[in-house]
Design a protein around this motif. Structure first.
Motif, PDB file in Angstrom:
ATOM      1  N   ALA A 145      10.380 -10.150  -3.984  1.00 46.62           N
ATOM      2  CA  ALA A 145       9.034 -10.074  -4.565  1.00 46.62           C
ATOM      3  C   ALA A 145       8.648  -8.650  -4.948  1.00 46.62           C
ATOM      4  CB  ALA A 145       8.010 -10.630  -3.578  1.00 46.62           C
ATOM      5  N   GLY A 146       9.336  -7.673  -4.410  1.00 49.36           N
ATOM      6  CA  GLY A 146       9.030  -6.283  -4.732  1.00 49.36           C
ATOM      7  C   GLY A 146       7.739  -5.782  -4.112  1.00 49.36           C
ATOM      8  N   CYS A 147       7.427  -6.271  -2.929  1.00 47.79           N
ATOM      9  CA  CYS A 147       6.191  -5.845  -2.268  1.00 47.79           C
ATOM     10  C   CYS A 147       6.482  -4.684  -1.318  1.00 47.79           C
ATOM     11  CB  CYS A 147       5.554  -7.002  -1.503  1.00 47.79           C
ATOM     12  SG  CYS A 147       4.014  -6.527  -0.692  1.00 47.79           S
ATOM     13  N   GLU A 148       6.106  -3.502  -1.737  1.00 51.21           N
ATOM     14  CA  GLU A 148       6.361  -2.297  -0.948  1.00 51.21           C
ATOM     15  C   GLU A 148       5.704  -2.350   0.424  1.00 51.21           C
ATOM     16  OE1 GLU A 148       5.664   2.544  -1.249  1.00 51.21           O
ATOM     17  OE2 GLU A 148       5.093   1.272  -2.922  1.00 51.21           O
ATOM     18  N   VAL A 149       4.463  -2.805   0.475  1.00 54.53           N
ATOM     19  CA  VAL A 149       3.736  -2.876   1.741  1.00 54.53           C
ATOM     20  C   VAL A 149       4.466  -3.793   2.723  1.00 54.53           C
ATOM     21  CG1 VAL A 149       1.570  -3.592   2.838  1.00 54.53           C
ATOM     22  CG2 VAL A 149       1.517  -2.362   0.663  1.00 54.53           C
ATOM     23  N   CYS A 150       4.852  -4.967   2.256  1.00 54.20           N
ATOM     24  CA  CYS A 150       5.537  -5.922   3.133  1.00 54.20           C
ATOM     25  C   CYS A 150       6.926  -5.420   3.533  1.00 54.20           C
ATOM     26  CB  CYS A 150       5.624  -7.292   2.472  1.00 54.20           C
ATOM     27  SG  CYS A 150       4.002  -8.089   2.282  1.00 54.20           S
ATOM     28  N   LEU A 151       7.623  -4.783   2.597  1.00 55.57           N
ATOM     29  CA  LEU A 151       8.935  -4.209   2.943  1.00 55.57           C
ATOM     30  C   LEU A 151       8.808  -3.207   4.075  1.00 55.57           C
ATOM     31  CD1 LEU A 151      10.579  -3.742  -0.541  1.00 55.57           C
ATOM     32  CD2 LEU A 151      11.542  -5.025   1.368  1.00 55.57           C
ATOM     33  N   ARG A 174       0.884  -6.818  -2.330  1.00 52.46           N
ATOM     34  CA  ARG A 174       1.348  -6.049  -3.496  1.00 52.46           C
ATOM     35  C   ARG A 174       0.178  -5.755  -4.426  1.00 52.46           C
ATOM     36  NH1 ARG A 174       5.221  -9.321  -5.588  1.00 52.46           N
ATOM     37  NH2 ARG A 174       3.714 -10.252  -6.985  1.00 52.46           N
ATOM     38  N   ALA A 175      -0.658  -6.756  -4.676  1.00 53.22           N
ATOM     39  CA  ALA A 175      -1.809  -6.558  -5.560  1.00 53.22           C
ATOM     40  C   ALA A 175      -2.799  -5.568  -4.964  1.00 53.22           C
ATOM     41  CB  ALA A 175      -2.494  -7.894  -5.841  1.00 53.22           C
ATOM     42  N   THR A 176      -3.078  -5.697  -3.689  1.00 54.49           N
ATOM     43  CA  THR A 176      -3.996  -4.766  -3.027  1.00 54.49           C
ATOM     44  C   THR A 176      -3.464  -3.338  -3.128  1.00 54.49           C
ATOM     45  OG1 THR A 176      -4.703  -6.473  -1.483  1.00 54.49           O
ATOM     46  CG2 THR A 176      -5.112  -4.214  -0.826  1.00 54.49           C
ATOM     47  N   HIS A 177      -2.171  -3.185  -2.899  1.00 55.03           N
ATOM     48  CA  HIS A 177      -1.539  -1.864  -2.972  1.00 55.03           C
ATOM     49  C   HIS A 177      -1.612  -1.307  -4.395  1.00 55.03           C
ATOM     50  CE1 HIS A 177       1.336   1.341  -2.190  1.00 55.03           C
ATOM     51  NE2 HIS A 177       2.052   0.900  -3.196  1.00 55.03           N
ATOM     52  N   LEU A 178      -1.269  -2.131  -5.374  1.00 59.21           N
ATOM     53  CA  LEU A 178      -1.266  -1.671  -6.763  1.00 59.21           C
ATOM     54  C   LEU A 178      -2.661  -1.313  -7.261  1.00 59.21           C
ATOM     55  CD1 LEU A 178       1.325  -4.152  -8.299  1.00 59.21           C
ATOM     56  CD2 LEU A 178       1.635  -1.691  -7.903  1.00 59.21           C
ATOM     57  N   LEU A 179      -3.663  -2.008  -6.755  1.00 58.13           N
ATOM     58  CA  LEU A 179      -5.032  -1.708  -7.156  1.00 58.13           C
ATOM     59  C   LEU A 179      -5.595  -0.485  -6.438  1.00 58.13           C
ATOM     60  CD1 LEU A 179      -6.491  -5.315  -7.331  1.00 58.13           C
ATOM     61  CD2 LEU A 179      -6.018  -3.769  -9.246  1.00 58.13           C
ATOM     62  N   GLY A 180      -4.876  -0.020  -5.431  1.00 61.84           N
ATOM     63  CA  GLY A 180      -5.305   1.172  -4.711  1.00 61.84           C
ATOM     64  C   GLY A 180      -6.583   0.964  -3.927  1.00 61.84           C
ATOM     65  N   ILE A 192       5.196 -18.088   3.794  1.00 57.87           N
ATOM     66  CA  ILE A 192       4.244 -17.055   4.202  1.00 57.87           C
ATOM     67  C   ILE A 192       4.378 -15.823   3.315  1.00 57.87           C
ATOM     68  CG2 ILE A 192       3.765 -15.375   6.036  1.00 57.87           C
ATOM     69  CD1 ILE A 192       4.324 -17.689   8.002  1.00 57.87           C
ATOM     70  N   MET A 193       5.604 -15.444   3.016  1.00 54.10           N
ATOM     71  CA  MET A 193       5.791 -14.251   2.207  1.00 54.10           C
ATOM     72  C   MET A 193       5.419 -14.492   0.746  1.00 54.10           C
ATOM     73  SD  MET A 193       6.248 -12.379   4.648  1.00 54.10           S
ATOM     74  CE  MET A 193       6.075 -10.939   3.635  1.00 54.10           C
ATOM     75  N   ALA A 194       5.514 -15.716   0.257  1.00 55.87           N
ATOM     76  CA  ALA A 194       5.046 -16.014  -1.097  1.00 55.87           C
ATOM     77  C   ALA A 194       3.561 -15.695  -1.203  1.00 55.87           C
ATOM     78  CB  ALA A 194       5.308 -17.477  -1.442  1.00 55.87           C
ATOM     79  N   MET A 195       2.842 -15.968  -0.146  1.00 61.12           N
ATOM     80  CA  MET A 195       1.410 -15.689  -0.095  1.00 61.12           C
ATOM     81  C   MET A 195       1.150 -14.200   0.146  1.00 61.12           C
ATOM     82  SD  MET A 195      -1.211 -17.384   2.676  1.00 61.12           S
ATOM     83  CE  MET A 195      -0.255 -16.830   4.088  1.00 61.12           C
ATOM     84  N   ASN A 196       1.758 -13.668   1.175  1.00 67.67           N
ATOM     85  CA  ASN A 196       1.493 -12.275   1.553  1.00 67.67           C
ATOM     86  C   ASN A 196       1.982 -11.271   0.520  1.00 67.67           C
ATOM     87  OD1 ASN A 196       0.232 -13.075   3.875  1.00 67.67           O
ATOM     88  ND2 ASN A 196       1.922 -12.551   5.226  1.00 67.67           N
ATOM     89  N   ASN A 197       3.144 -11.521  -0.070  1.00 63.86           N
ATOM     90  CA  ASN A 197       3.665 -10.581  -1.058  1.00 63.86           C
ATOM     91  C   ASN A 197       2.715 -10.439  -2.236  1.00 63.86           C
ATOM     92  OD1 ASN A 197       7.209 -11.470  -0.684  1.00 63.86           O
ATOM     93  ND2 ASN A 197       5.997  -9.996   0.456  1.00 63.86           N
ATOM     94  N   VAL A 198       2.114 -11.522  -2.664  1.00 59.35           N
ATOM     95  CA  VAL A 198       1.157 -11.449  -3.772  1.00 59.35           C
ATOM     96  C   VAL A 198      -0.073 -10.658  -3.347  1.00 59.35           C
ATOM     97  CG1 VAL A 198      -0.434 -12.799  -5.201  1.00 59.35           C
ATOM     98  CG2 VAL A 198       1.948 -13.530  -4.935  1.00 59.35           C
ATOM     99  N   HIS A 199      -0.629 -11.022  -2.206  1.00 63.18           N
ATOM    100  CA  HIS A 199      -1.864 -10.366  -1.755  1.00 63.18           C
ATOM    101  C   HIS A 199      -1.658  -8.868  -1.508  1.00 63.18           C
ATOM    102  CE1 HIS A 199      -5.672  -9.702   0.251  1.00 63.18           C
ATOM    103  NE2 HIS A 199      -4.980  -9.065   1.183  1.00 63.18           N
TER     104      HIS A 199
END
Length: 160
Positions: free
Chosen positions: A113-119, A68-74, A59-66
């Motif tokens: 994964a370095g996903c700030e939102v998920c962390l 993190r990308a959404t966050h980085l794109l602002g 689940i986190m392999a999927m969510n971390n990508v989504h």
């Protein structure tokens, strides 16, 4: 030495340690490390709990990508519309896993994964479930050391 310390000398329950270790091994993607941690987790956890640790990694392999990308794109946050049935309370209860355990495993994978939102989200989840800053710290230590083991193993395998 670090593996022994974070896996054996910790205030976390055995389920939290080995579920996090297995989920992190999967997230770190080295086949040898995954096999070693899967065998160790299977010796220490009931099979349904092992499956839930695998589900947390998936689940986190999927969510971390989504996320993190959404966050980085602002960009504006929209519902991800991604299925995550393993997180449901009945699925966890049937596996003998608490919501706090699963959230902690997801937090550890999100660190790799370095996903700030998920962390942030999983930190809030474990806190609502009654875990402490020390518990979070221990899970992050597991993530760091398991990831380092996978990176090192990748290098050893690549260099022959």
């Amino acid at each position: 030495m670090n593996l022994g310390r974070v896996l054996l000398d910790t205030p976390l329950t055995e389920a939290r340690v080995w579920g996090a270790a297995l989920a992190c091994a999967i997230a770190a993607r080295n086949a040898t490390v995954i096999r070693v941690f899967a065998a160790e987790a299977a010796a220490r956890l009931a099979p349904p709990a092992v499956e839930q640790a695998k589900a947390a990694a998936s689940i986190m392999a999927m969510n971390n990508v989504h996320y993190r990308a959404t966050h980085l794109l602002g960009g504006a946050r929209r519902p991800a519309r991604l299925r995550m049935r393993a997180i449901t309370t009945p699925a966890l209860a049937a596996a003998g896993v608490t919501k706090a355990d699963f959230e902690l495993w997801c937090l550890a994978v999100s660190a790799i994964a370095g996903c700030e939102v998920c962390l942030h989200n999983h930190d809030q989840g474990v806190r609502r479930a009654g875990l402490t800053a020390q518990d979070v710290h221990e899970a992050l230590r597991i993530a760091a050391v398991v990831h380092a083991a996978a990176v090192t193993r990748d290098a050893v395998e690549a260099l022959g």
